[in-house]
Write a protein that holds these residues in place. Sequence first.
Motif, PDB file in Angstrom:
ATOM      1  N   TYR A 126       0.851  -1.202   0.000  1.00 44.48           N
ATOM      2  CA  TYR A 126       0.000   0.000   0.000  1.00 44.48           C
ATOM      3  C   TYR A 126       0.884   1.247   0.000  1.00 44.48           C
ATOM      4  O   TYR A 126       0.688   2.174  -0.792  1.00 44.48           O
ATOM      5  CB  TYR A 126      -0.898  -0.013   1.240  1.00 44.48           C
ATOM      6  CG  TYR A 126      -1.893   1.123   1.295  1.00 44.48           C
ATOM      7  CD1 TYR A 126      -3.218   0.933   0.925  1.00 44.48           C
ATOM      8  CD2 TYR A 126      -1.500   2.401   1.706  1.00 44.48           C
ATOM      9  CE1 TYR A 126      -4.134   1.979   0.969  1.00 44.48           C
ATOM     10  CE2 TYR A 126      -2.408   3.449   1.755  1.00 44.48           C
ATOM     11  CZ  TYR A 126      -3.724   3.240   1.393  1.00 44.48           C
ATOM     12  OH  TYR A 126      -4.625   4.275   1.427  1.00 44.48           O
ATOM     13  N   ARG A 172      -6.007  -1.569  -3.238  1.00 43.80           N
ATOM     14  CA  ARG A 172      -6.618  -0.656  -2.266  1.00 43.80           C
ATOM     15  C   ARG A 172      -5.957   0.721  -2.379  1.00 43.80           C
ATOM     16  O   ARG A 172      -6.621   1.756  -2.334  1.00 43.80           O
ATOM     17  CB  ARG A 172      -6.459  -1.228  -0.851  1.00 43.80           C
ATOM     18  CG  ARG A 172      -7.395  -0.611   0.176  1.00 43.80           C
ATOM     19  CD  ARG A 172      -7.471  -1.486   1.415  1.00 43.80           C
ATOM     20  NE  ARG A 172      -6.270  -1.425   2.222  1.00 43.80           N
ATOM     21  CZ  ARG A 172      -6.052  -0.536   3.189  1.00 43.80           C
ATOM     22  NH1 ARG A 172      -6.975   0.363   3.459  1.00 43.80           N
ATOM     23  NH2 ARG A 172      -4.937  -0.555   3.886  1.00 43.80           N
ATOM     24  N   GLU A 270     -11.746  -5.368  -3.529  1.00 42.09           N
ATOM     25  CA  GLU A 270     -10.957  -4.234  -4.024  1.00 42.09           C
ATOM     26  C   GLU A 270     -10.902  -4.227  -5.553  1.00 42.09           C
ATOM     27  O   GLU A 270     -10.918  -3.183  -6.194  1.00 42.09           O
ATOM     28  CB  GLU A 270      -9.530  -4.255  -3.443  1.00 42.09           C
ATOM     29  CG  GLU A 270      -9.435  -3.995  -1.957  1.00 42.09           C
ATOM     30  CD  GLU A 270      -9.992  -2.630  -1.516  1.00 42.09           C
ATOM     31  OE1 GLU A 270      -9.968  -1.677  -2.307  1.00 42.09           O
ATOM     32  OE2 GLU A 270     -10.469  -2.546  -0.362  1.00 42.09           O
TER      33      GLU A 270
END
Length: 606
Positions: A126, A172, A270
Amino acid sequence: MNQKTIIKLLLDLEANLQRKTEDLLRLIKKYRKTDGTHFSYTEIIESYKQLAGTQGLSKFKPQLVERILMKPVRTISGVAPVTVLTKPYPCPGKCIFCPNDLRMPKSYLADEPGAQRAEKNYFDPYLQTTNRLEALYAMGHSVEKVELIILGGTWTAYPKAYQIWFIKECFRAINQFRLKNDGLKIVEKYQKFQKQFGENQKKWKNKAFLSNDAQKNKESMVSLQIKGEQIDAQGKDNYNQLITKYYLEPEKALGITEYQRATWQELEKEQHINETAPQRCVGLVIETRPDEIDPQSIKDIRRLGATKIQLGIQSLDDEILRKNKRGHDVATVRRAFALLRQAGFKLHIHFMANLYGGTVAKDKRDFAKLFKDQDFRPDELKIYPCSLIETAELMRYYKKGLWQPYTHEELLEITSFTLTHTPEYCRITRMIRDIPSQDIVVGNKKSNFRQIAEAHVKTTSQKMQDIRAREIRNQKFEAKEIKLKIKSYQTQVSTEKFLQFVYQDKILAFLRLSLPKAKRNEVFTELDGAAMIREIHVYGRSLGIGQKPSEKAQHFGFGRRLIAKAATISRQHKFQKLTVISAIGTKEYYRQRGFSDGELYQFLTL
Ligand code: SF4
């Protein structure tokens, strides 16, 4: 010394600010650091921010930064590439040329730019994705179409739950970009792990935790790092053993392993969001070894959303593969190609020259075989002549006089050969791995060797015809003179049709159509009896969705026309359906063109 050079470079840029971006980029390449390498764009900008208004430079001019950062090359193909590295983890390979940097996933070096970004972000997917998107966005690039490139060791060797989590977190980050940022929460999480590790130092003597501070990691790992020449013939104390010993136990005990897990359902949630998100994943690339490919691993990779596989084949000579301890033979590479092609993946191959036991003549023979033999014929290539790295086992061979790097002339001979022997349907995406020169013990340190080889080829009567050599880039074209060319070639499992729109000798758009020879597909029953679009690519600057159309190739309807032609050809060959290996973020595009969703592919009934 570098400071003086960069001041000269900045003065030169200021004086030439009115010239074309391409000229400015060329100008930058004229300047070299003391170690012979070029300044990175980040280095130039950071220096400019510090030095503007001093050393004869005028006050800070944002245009200068904009002109440099708007470099057209990075998104010339219309897509913003986001490279993300997995964490250090054991790899099933024992390849003698492969670096053993314990701060990195296998085969990567801590000084490489992408690797530095990964380390600064705890190798968290992420954080890395967000960080890279932010950097691209700040440089003025459109990030609406993202190609995710997952690098690091052998992907399929990582635990399944980690793989799913990793990709889920990348999605995400793309989905949340500029809407929400969970980055701080994630950093806090890693800091907490780090704190707990620090509090248990006694218990975990001789164990390691990688912080986001590269310098600290370097210092704490220095005594543990592998010396390549000391790796014995049995591979004792190799990367895998040490990674297991240092990292895996604390990761488990601290709860990191548990944190880095996700389910298919969480990933699919997602992915579903990404189908219509402002930023979409239009390509997902995964890196693995030929012997990790089987129908089940392909199914999993596809379910993750992958559309392209980077496959390290390195050589097509069983003896060279054996000598370099690759752990697989050429027959395995043939099988991997057959299965991946049936599943429609784009095949991006790593080919190495100058391996232990190789010669220029053998490398040329093998490279020619890559395209003469219908079992191979890849879509994209990285050509990496072997570099000697301190931590690689190859050091032992070098010390014993068993391996030598190629001379400049030998390197020029093999790289020029690859440039002139790559067919029009294949793209050489990279030549010479961009290894920081301080990490190379002996041999070539010029990261711009491709330009040297290209310049050399231009002095001969031979031609380069690979895709990259023909890309339209920013060149204007005359719409009336565009032609559709079709190149057919055979593979062991299909007839491939490479459809391309060309203007003079330049390529504006292409489509890879695969017409399977067998009715039954060995990997996916949903692909039985279907022709397959493996790739559509339209060149042009990465213009944002909704931006005003211009004379760029992306706005000429080439995609639609290529699909229509692919459907006609498939019908002529008696296929009843045309399928596409769409990325998660291109599903809408195909739906709008009449395709319906299957399980992992999309279909058009013919
Ligand atoms: S398989 Fe790849 S990453 Fe693993 S040791 Fe071999 S070259 Fe290195």
